[in-house]
Design a protein around this motif. Sequence first.
Motif, PDB file in Angstrom:
ATOM      1  N   GLU A  41       0.841  -1.193   0.000  1.00  0.00           N
ATOM      2  CA  GLU A  41       0.000   0.000   0.000  1.00  0.00           C
ATOM      3  C   GLU A  41       0.878   1.246   0.000  1.00  0.00           C
ATOM      4  O   GLU A  41       1.709   1.421   0.884  1.00  0.00           O
ATOM      5  CB  GLU A  41      -0.910   0.022   1.239  1.00  0.00           C
ATOM      6  N   CYS A  42       0.707   2.073  -0.993  1.00  0.00           N
ATOM      7  CA  CYS A  42       1.440   3.332  -1.050  1.00  0.00           C
ATOM      8  C   CYS A  42       0.552   4.455  -0.513  1.00  0.00           C
ATOM      9  O   CYS A  42      -0.681   4.383  -0.616  1.00  0.00           O
ATOM     10  CB  CYS A  42       1.861   3.654  -2.476  1.00  0.00           C
ATOM     11  N   ALA A  43       1.187   5.463   0.026  1.00  0.00           N
ATOM     12  CA  ALA A  43       0.428   6.600   0.549  1.00  0.00           C
ATOM     13  C   ALA A  43      -0.190   7.389  -0.601  1.00  0.00           C
ATOM     14  O   ALA A  43       0.311   7.380  -1.724  1.00  0.00           O
ATOM     15  CB  ALA A  43       1.344   7.497   1.368  1.00  0.00           C
ATOM     16  N   GLY A  44      -1.275   8.071  -0.336  1.00  0.00           N
ATOM     17  CA  GLY A  44      -1.917   8.897  -1.343  1.00  0.00           C
ATOM     18  C   GLY A  44      -3.166   8.273  -1.925  1.00  0.00           C
ATOM     19  O   GLY A  44      -3.726   7.323  -1.376  1.00  0.00           O
ATOM     20  N   LYS A  45      -3.575   8.799  -3.081  1.00  0.00           N
ATOM     21  CA  LYS A  45      -4.794   8.336  -3.745  1.00  0.00           C
ATOM     22  C   LYS A  45      -4.459   7.546  -5.002  1.00  0.00           C
ATOM     23  O   LYS A  45      -3.462   7.814  -5.675  1.00  0.00           O
ATOM     24  CB  LYS A  45      -5.657   9.546  -4.116  1.00  0.00           C
ATOM     25  N   ALA A  46      -5.327   6.595  -5.305  1.00  0.00           N
ATOM     26  CA  ALA A  46      -5.120   5.787  -6.505  1.00  0.00           C
ATOM     27  C   ALA A  46      -5.247   6.644  -7.753  1.00  0.00           C
ATOM     28  O   ALA A  46      -6.045   7.580  -7.810  1.00  0.00           O
ATOM     29  CB  ALA A  46      -6.126   4.646  -6.549  1.00  0.00           C
ATOM     30  N   VAL A  47      -4.444   6.310  -8.751  1.00  0.00           N
ATOM     31  CA  VAL A  47      -4.451   7.026 -10.034  1.00  0.00           C
ATOM     32  C   VAL A  47      -4.772   6.025 -11.132  1.00  0.00           C
ATOM     33  O   VAL A  47      -4.260   4.895 -11.137  1.00  0.00           O
ATOM     34  CB  VAL A  47      -3.081   7.683 -10.308  1.00  0.00           C
ATOM     35  N   SER A  48      -5.613   6.441 -12.064  1.00  0.00           N
ATOM     36  CA  SER A  48      -5.940   5.588 -13.204  1.00  0.00           C
ATOM     37  C   SER A  48      -4.933   5.835 -14.320  1.00  0.00           C
ATOM     38  O   SER A  48      -4.770   6.969 -14.789  1.00  0.00           O
ATOM     39  CB  SER A  48      -7.362   5.900 -13.696  1.00  0.00           C
ATOM     40  N   VAL A  49      -4.241   4.759 -14.728  1.00  0.00           N
ATOM     41  CA  VAL A  49      -3.277   4.856 -15.825  1.00  0.00           C
ATOM     42  C   VAL A  49      -3.628   3.792 -16.862  1.00  0.00           C
ATOM     43  O   VAL A  49      -4.284   2.795 -16.542  1.00  0.00           O
ATOM     44  CB  VAL A  49      -1.832   4.658 -15.321  1.00  0.00           C
ATOM     45  N   PRO A  50      -3.213   3.984 -18.126  1.00  0.00           N
ATOM     46  CA  PRO A  50      -3.532   3.002 -19.170  1.00  0.00           C
ATOM     47  C   PRO A  50      -3.028   1.604 -18.810  1.00  0.00           C
ATOM     48  O   PRO A  50      -1.908   1.453 -18.317  1.00  0.00           O
ATOM     49  CB  PRO A  50      -2.801   3.551 -20.405  1.00  0.00           C
ATOM     50  N   VAL A  51      -3.876   0.611 -19.053  1.00  0.00           N
ATOM     51  CA  VAL A  51      -3.501  -0.783 -18.776  1.00  0.00           C
ATOM     52  C   VAL A  51      -2.436  -1.221 -19.774  1.00  0.00           C
ATOM     53  O   VAL A  51      -2.584  -1.025 -20.988  1.00  0.00           O
ATOM     54  CB  VAL A  51      -4.732  -1.702 -18.868  1.00  0.00           C
ATOM     55  N   GLN A  52      -1.377  -1.829 -19.271  1.00  0.00           N
ATOM     56  CA  GLN A  52      -0.270  -2.263 -20.123  1.00  0.00           C
ATOM     57  C   GLN A  52      -0.379  -3.754 -20.445  1.00  0.00           C
ATOM     58  O   GLN A  52      -0.582  -4.580 -19.558  1.00  0.00           O
ATOM     59  CB  GLN A  52       1.062  -1.985 -19.420  1.00  0.00           C
ATOM     60  N   PRO A  53      -0.279  -4.116 -21.725  1.00  0.00           N
ATOM     61  CA  PRO A  53      -0.377  -5.530 -22.109  1.00  0.00           C
ATOM     62  C   PRO A  53       0.796  -6.346 -21.577  1.00  0.00           C
ATOM     63  O   PRO A  53       1.925  -5.860 -21.501  1.00  0.00           O
ATOM     64  CB  PRO A  53      -0.354  -5.474 -23.643  1.00  0.00           C
ATOM     65  N   GLY A  54       0.506  -7.598 -21.204  1.00  0.00           N
ATOM     66  CA  GLY A  54       1.554  -8.503 -20.733  1.00  0.00           C
ATOM     67  C   GLY A  54       1.901  -8.348 -19.270  1.00  0.00           C
ATOM     68  O   GLY A  54       2.714  -9.108 -18.742  1.00  0.00           O
ATOM     69  N   VAL A  55       1.283  -7.379 -18.612  1.00  0.00           N
ATOM     70  CA  VAL A  55       1.556  -7.142 -17.193  1.00  0.00           C
ATOM     71  C   VAL A  55       0.516  -7.888 -16.353  1.00  0.00           C
ATOM     72  O   VAL A  55      -0.674  -7.851 -16.650  1.00  0.00           O
ATOM     73  CB  VAL A  55       1.517  -5.625 -16.880  1.00  0.00           C
ATOM     74  N   GLU A  56       0.957  -8.555 -15.301  1.00  0.00           N
ATOM     75  CA  GLU A  56       0.051  -9.349 -14.472  1.00  0.00           C
ATOM     76  C   GLU A  56      -0.723  -8.490 -13.469  1.00  0.00           C
ATOM     77  O   GLU A  56      -1.837  -8.827 -13.085  1.00  0.00           O
ATOM     78  CB  GLU A  56       0.849 -10.433 -13.735  1.00  0.00           C
ATOM     79  N   ARG A  57      -0.121  -7.407 -13.033  1.00  0.00           N
ATOM     80  CA  ARG A  57      -0.804  -6.505 -12.104  1.00  0.00           C
ATOM     81  C   ARG A  57      -0.156  -5.129 -12.183  1.00  0.00           C
ATOM     82  O   ARG A  57       1.050  -5.013 -12.329  1.00  0.00           O
ATOM     83  CB  ARG A  57      -0.731  -7.036 -10.667  1.00  0.00           C
ATOM     84  N   GLN A  58      -0.986  -4.084 -12.097  1.00  0.00           N
ATOM     85  CA  GLN A  58      -0.446  -2.731 -12.066  1.00  0.00           C
ATOM     86  C   GLN A  58      -1.269  -1.856 -11.128  1.00  0.00           C
ATOM     87  O   GLN A  58      -2.478  -2.032 -10.998  1.00  0.00           O
ATOM     88  CB  GLN A  58      -0.396  -2.114 -13.473  1.00  0.00           C
ATOM     89  N   THR A  71       4.128  13.764  -6.087  1.00  0.00           N
ATOM     90  CA  THR A  71       4.821  12.535  -6.492  1.00  0.00           C
ATOM     91  C   THR A  71       3.820  11.502  -6.998  1.00  0.00           C
ATOM     92  O   THR A  71       2.769  11.294  -6.388  1.00  0.00           O
ATOM     93  CB  THR A  71       5.607  11.936  -5.313  1.00  0.00           C
ATOM     94  N   CYS A  72       4.172  10.874  -8.105  1.00  0.00           N
ATOM     95  CA  CYS A  72       3.353   9.799  -8.674  1.00  0.00           C
ATOM     96  C   CYS A  72       4.194   8.526  -8.732  1.00  0.00           C
ATOM     97  O   CYS A  72       5.347   8.551  -9.177  1.00  0.00           O
ATOM     98  CB  CYS A  72       2.867  10.160 -10.076  1.00  0.00           C
ATOM     99  N   THR A  73       3.597   7.430  -8.282  1.00  0.00           N
ATOM    100  CA  THR A  73       4.288   6.139  -8.286  1.00  0.00           C
ATOM    101  C   THR A  73       3.447   5.116  -9.034  1.00  0.00           C
ATOM    102  O   THR A  73       2.240   5.008  -8.800  1.00  0.00           O
ATOM    103  CB  THR A  73       4.537   5.637  -6.849  1.00  0.00           C
ATOM    104  N   VAL A  74       4.099   4.358  -9.915  1.00  0.00           N
ATOM    105  CA  VAL A  74       3.425   3.301 -10.677  1.00  0.00           C
ATOM    106  C   VAL A  74       4.167   1.986 -10.442  1.00  0.00           C
ATOM    107  O   VAL A  74       5.399   1.936 -10.512  1.00  0.00           O
ATOM    108  CB  VAL A  74       3.406   3.623 -12.185  1.00  0.00           C
ATOM    109  N   LEU A  75       3.408   0.925 -10.181  1.00  0.00           N
ATOM    110  CA  LEU A  75       3.981  -0.412 -10.000  1.00  0.00           C
ATOM    111  C   LEU A  75       3.423  -1.352 -11.058  1.00  0.00           C
ATOM    112  O   LEU A  75       2.211  -1.436 -11.241  1.00  0.00           O
ATOM    113  CB  LEU A  75       3.648  -0.966  -8.616  1.00  0.00           C
ATOM    114  N   LEU A  76       4.315  -2.056 -11.749  1.00  0.00           N
ATOM    115  CA  LEU A  76       3.924  -3.082 -12.716  1.00  0.00           C
ATOM    116  C   LEU A  76       4.558  -4.391 -12.276  1.00  0.00           C
ATOM    117  O   LEU A  76       5.727  -4.421 -11.882  1.00  0.00           O
ATOM    118  CB  LEU A  76       4.418  -2.727 -14.120  1.00  0.00           C
ATOM    119  N   ALA A  77       3.796  -5.482 -12.349  1.00  0.00           N
ATOM    120  CA  ALA A  77       4.304  -6.777 -11.902  1.00  0.00           C
ATOM    121  C   ALA A  77       4.197  -7.824 -12.988  1.00  0.00           C
ATOM    122  O   ALA A  77       3.209  -7.898 -13.722  1.00  0.00           O
ATOM    123  CB  ALA A  77       3.537  -7.243 -10.666  1.00  0.00           C
ATOM    124  N   LYS A  78       5.246  -8.662 -13.076  1.00  0.00           N
ATOM    125  CA  LYS A  78       5.240  -9.805 -13.988  1.00  0.00           C
ATOM    126  C   LYS A  78       6.237 -10.839 -13.468  1.00  0.00           C
ATOM    127  O   LYS A  78       7.390 -10.517 -13.209  1.00  0.00           O
ATOM    128  CB  LYS A  78       5.639  -9.406 -15.403  1.00  0.00           C
TER     129      LYS A  78
END
Length: 201
Positions: free
Chosen positions: A133-150, A158-165
């Motif tokens: 869990e990161c501090a702040g509010k959730a941000v909607s970003v374009p879904v990336q193909p091939g990624v299992e979770r984002q 500050t903006c933070t994005v996490l992509l998992a595979k």
Amino acid sequence: MRHRQVVALAAVALVGLTACEGPDPNNLETYYDDPAPTSAPVSTAETPVSPAKAAPVTPPDPALLAEPALLSDADVAEEGVQPASNEVAGCLADGPSAGSRTATWRYASGSVLSHRVVVFPDRSAAQAVAENECAGKAVSVPVQPGVERQQAWRDGKTCTVLLAKGTLVSELTVSASTEARAVDAAKRLLPAMAAKLTAQP
């Protein structure tokens, strides 16, 4: 008289044969036989080689698996940034068994862009992101193909994005002069970030 001599010679011969029942010194097959060994035979089973004493095999550094998924200077060249040594702390909790690689750049305006790739050898990257869990509010970003979770968050400027595979988590952090600029920069870099991550086995 002759009969007594024959009996006496036979008795002597019998005594002689009885006294010579030991090994024949001229018979090599029996001369070296040792019916009573002076020491117990050495047994190799008494000193087995323990697997624990074998040379330890050093596992590969998990951080080496993160390097190919890390953004390079060429990947962020269009942002007009320069390499920097000050790293922006991301919000992903990596744990003691994880390994990571980080690269940081600075905009001419003073904004900072940081990219970190974390390897989780003992669990899935998607699970690590889901439990984080990161501090702040959730941000909607374009879904990336091939990624299992984002997931993405904004906290102040500050903006933070996490992509998992697989076992890899790609974490992008942008600290800009405004929240909107931080989010926009993160969205611009998402495709390159996802391409590097999904190219890994």
